[in-house]
Design a protein around this motif. Structure first.
Motif, PDB file in Angstrom:
ATOM      1  N   GLU A 133       0.836  -1.198   0.000  1.00 46.40           N
ATOM      2  CA  GLU A 133       0.000   0.000   0.000  1.00 46.40           C
ATOM      3  C   GLU A 133       0.873   1.251   0.000  1.00 46.40           C
ATOM      4  O   GLU A 133       1.880   1.330   0.701  1.00 46.40           O
ATOM      5  CB  GLU A 133      -0.899   0.017   1.240  1.00 46.40           C
ATOM      6  CG  GLU A 133      -1.846   1.212   1.261  1.00 46.40           C
ATOM      7  CD  GLU A 133      -2.673   1.270   2.536  1.00 46.40           C
ATOM      8  OE1 GLU A 133      -3.748   1.901   2.504  1.00 46.40           O
ATOM      9  OE2 GLU A 133      -2.243   0.687   3.542  1.00 46.40           O
ATOM     10  N   MET A 134       0.486   2.189  -0.836  1.00 53.08           N
ATOM     11  CA  MET A 134       1.202   3.449  -0.902  1.00 53.08           C
ATOM     12  C   MET A 134       1.020   4.223   0.404  1.00 53.08           C
ATOM     13  O   MET A 134      -0.071   4.261   0.968  1.00 53.08           O
ATOM     14  CB  MET A 134       0.665   4.293  -2.062  1.00 53.08           C
ATOM     15  CG  MET A 134       1.359   5.629  -2.238  1.00 53.08           C
ATOM     16  SD  MET A 134       3.065   5.474  -2.795  1.00 53.08           S
ATOM     17  CE  MET A 134       2.814   4.864  -4.465  1.00 53.08           C
ATOM     18  N   LYS A 135       2.085   4.808   0.880  1.00 54.91           N
ATOM     19  CA  LYS A 135       2.036   5.625   2.086  1.00 54.91           C
ATOM     20  C   LYS A 135       2.243   7.095   1.726  1.00 54.91           C
ATOM     21  O   LYS A 135       2.833   7.434   0.699  1.00 54.91           O
ATOM     22  CB  LYS A 135       3.116   5.202   3.081  1.00 54.91           C
ATOM     23  CG  LYS A 135       2.990   3.764   3.587  1.00 54.91           C
ATOM     24  CD  LYS A 135       1.749   3.578   4.447  1.00 54.91           C
ATOM     25  CE  LYS A 135       1.708   2.152   5.014  1.00 54.91           C
ATOM     26  NZ  LYS A 135       0.487   1.927   5.834  1.00 54.91           N
ATOM     27  N   GLU A 143      -2.585   9.871  -6.178  1.00 52.17           N
ATOM     28  CA  GLU A 143      -1.740   9.792  -7.370  1.00 52.17           C
ATOM     29  C   GLU A 143      -2.294  10.666  -8.496  1.00 52.17           C
ATOM     30  O   GLU A 143      -1.536  11.337  -9.192  1.00 52.17           O
ATOM     31  CB  GLU A 143      -1.628   8.344  -7.868  1.00 52.17           C
ATOM     32  CG  GLU A 143      -0.869   7.418  -6.932  1.00 52.17           C
ATOM     33  CD  GLU A 143      -1.763   6.717  -5.930  1.00 52.17           C
ATOM     34  OE1 GLU A 143      -1.295   5.741  -5.317  1.00 52.17           O
ATOM     35  OE2 GLU A 143      -2.929   7.139  -5.757  1.00 52.17           O
ATOM     36  N   ASN A 190      -1.956   6.457   5.446  1.00 57.70           N
ATOM     37  CA  ASN A 190      -2.220   5.516   4.361  1.00 57.70           C
ATOM     38  C   ASN A 190      -2.947   6.231   3.226  1.00 57.70           C
ATOM     39  O   ASN A 190      -3.203   7.438   3.310  1.00 57.70           O
ATOM     40  CB  ASN A 190      -3.008   4.300   4.860  1.00 57.70           C
ATOM     41  CG  ASN A 190      -4.339   4.703   5.500  1.00 57.70           C
ATOM     42  OD1 ASN A 190      -4.923   5.738   5.166  1.00 57.70           O
ATOM     43  ND2 ASN A 190      -4.810   3.884   6.417  1.00 57.70           N
ATOM     44  N   GLU A 191      -3.310   5.496   2.182  1.00 64.89           N
ATOM     45  CA  GLU A 191      -3.949   6.118   1.013  1.00 64.89           C
ATOM     46  C   GLU A 191      -5.340   6.666   1.326  1.00 64.89           C
ATOM     47  O   GLU A 191      -5.885   7.448   0.544  1.00 64.89           O
ATOM     48  CB  GLU A 191      -4.025   5.109  -0.137  1.00 64.89           C
ATOM     49  CG  GLU A 191      -2.672   4.822  -0.760  1.00 64.89           C
ATOM     50  CD  GLU A 191      -2.765   3.910  -1.971  1.00 64.89           C
ATOM     51  OE1 GLU A 191      -2.900   4.431  -3.102  1.00 64.89           O
ATOM     52  OE2 GLU A 191      -2.723   2.686  -1.792  1.00 64.89           O
ATOM     53  N   SER A 192      -5.883   6.265   2.461  1.00 65.19           N
ATOM     54  CA  SER A 192      -7.181   6.802   2.899  1.00 65.19           C
ATOM     55  C   SER A 192      -6.994   8.023   3.784  1.00 65.19           C
ATOM     56  O   SER A 192      -7.945   8.529   4.371  1.00 65.19           O
ATOM     57  CB  SER A 192      -7.969   5.721   3.648  1.00 65.19           C
ATOM     58  OG  SER A 192      -8.213   4.608   2.817  1.00 65.19           O
ATOM     59  N   SER A 234      -7.727  10.385  -6.746  1.00 67.56           N
ATOM     60  CA  SER A 234      -6.838   9.677  -5.826  1.00 67.56           C
ATOM     61  C   SER A 234      -5.638  10.575  -5.576  1.00 67.56           C
ATOM     62  O   SER A 234      -5.418  11.561  -6.297  1.00 67.56           O
ATOM     63  CB  SER A 234      -6.373   8.356  -6.450  1.00 67.56           C
ATOM     64  OG  SER A 234      -5.583   8.618  -7.595  1.00 67.56           O
TER      65      SER A 234
END
Length: 303
Positions: A7-9, A178, A36-38, A176
């Motif tokens: 998971e991307m941090k 990204e 986190n991504e959330s 997102s």
């Protein structure tokens, strides 16, 4: 072999300095938060660094209480923690005023003879500027613009606010993290290596200035009474040659000036567009001699 997706941090960081005078600084805190991504913050940490008690302008703007870093570990002790925070894989970095933090790190690393940290980070101010017209650079003002709570007494409030701002914009734009950063483009990226390069160049230029000020001990007297000026690139892109030129002139008793009109010799770098070359060519015939660095080093002192 089955590979588990990582998971991307998101890591936001910030720093504070108790002493910042020219190219000398004492970083007293380095704070960061991992989300986190959330955008859920999983870790928030402040690293306190031993530094002098703030005075003058630093005393006015330093928000961290002196008691927290008065007896803290020295920079060299905690530097590995900072490096670890800035070199995580599968991580998006964001910061407010990242150029300032990288300059602080460069100054501290140079003083401790450490290799520079390599990190690319998105500047939160540039990200916001792509989204809204912002009247102020301050994080509290940006937060207020978006209706994000900002409590100056909250621990690590600036780094947490950076993450909350990203969360707000992503939600509003239905993107997102990204997608948002792709929209902002490379113009929002600050590279530590670029900042380190420009900071170290300033260190070198500061050292070169001592030759212009006549503060370097001279040697022999072969060039006594002779005044030299040199092309701009010898103070910038080709500064290492500039040091050789300055040291040679100084060692043989000559003087160095930035004012071409006050010099007897102009050291040319081969660039026909040099502004200082133009000034040298405007001097009356016989007033100034133009020569290359190689010609200087082979100069016949009896002439």
């Amino acid at each position: 072999m089955l590979q588990i997706a990582t998971e991307m941090k998101i890591v936001a960081f910030d720093s504070e300095c108790s002493r910042d005078i020219g190219l000398y600084c004492e970083m007293c805190t380095f704070g960061y938060a991992v989300a986190n991504e959330s955008f859920n913050i999983e870790l928030s940490k402040q690293i306190f660094i031993n530094a002098s008690k703030p005075t003058g302008r630093s005393k006015k703007f330093c928000r961290t209480d002196y008691s927290k870093f008065k007896n803290a570990p020295r920079y060299k002790v905690v530097r590995s923690q900072i490096e670890s925070a800035l070199q995580k894989e599968d991580t998006i970095y964001v910061a407010h005023s990242p150029e300032v933090t990288f300059r602080y790190l460069c100054c501290m690393d140079r003083r401790n003879n450490l290799e520079p940290i390599s990190c690319k980070v998105f500047d939160i101010h540039s990200i916001v500027r792509n989204y809204a017209d912002i009247p102020s650079y301050g994080l509290s003002n940006i937060a207020k613009l978006f209706g994000i709570p900002y409590d100056s007494k909250e621990s690590n409030v600036d780094v947490k606010t950076c993450i909350r701002i990203l969360q707000y914009i992503c939600k509003e734009e239905n993107l997102s993290i990204e997608g948002l950063l792709e929209m902002c483009g490379k113009g929002a990226v600050v590279d530590s290596e670029v900042v380190y390069h420009s900071t170290l160049l300033k260190f070198k230029q500061e050292r070169l200035q001592k030759y212009y000020d006549g503060k370097m001990p001279s040697g022999s007297k072969e060039l006594e009474g002779k005044v030299f000026s040199m092309a701009e690139s010898f103070e910038d892109q080709r500064i290492e040659i500039g040091f050789r030129i300055a040291d040679f002139i100084n060692h043989h008793g000559g003087k160095l000036t930035r004012k071409v009109s006050e010099s007897n010799f102009f050291i040319w770098d081969g660039n026909i567009d040099s502004k200082r070359l133009e000034s040298a060519n405007l001097m009356a015939d016989g007033t100034i001699r133009i020569l290359t660095a190689d010609e200087l080093f082979m100069m016949n002192f009896e002439r």
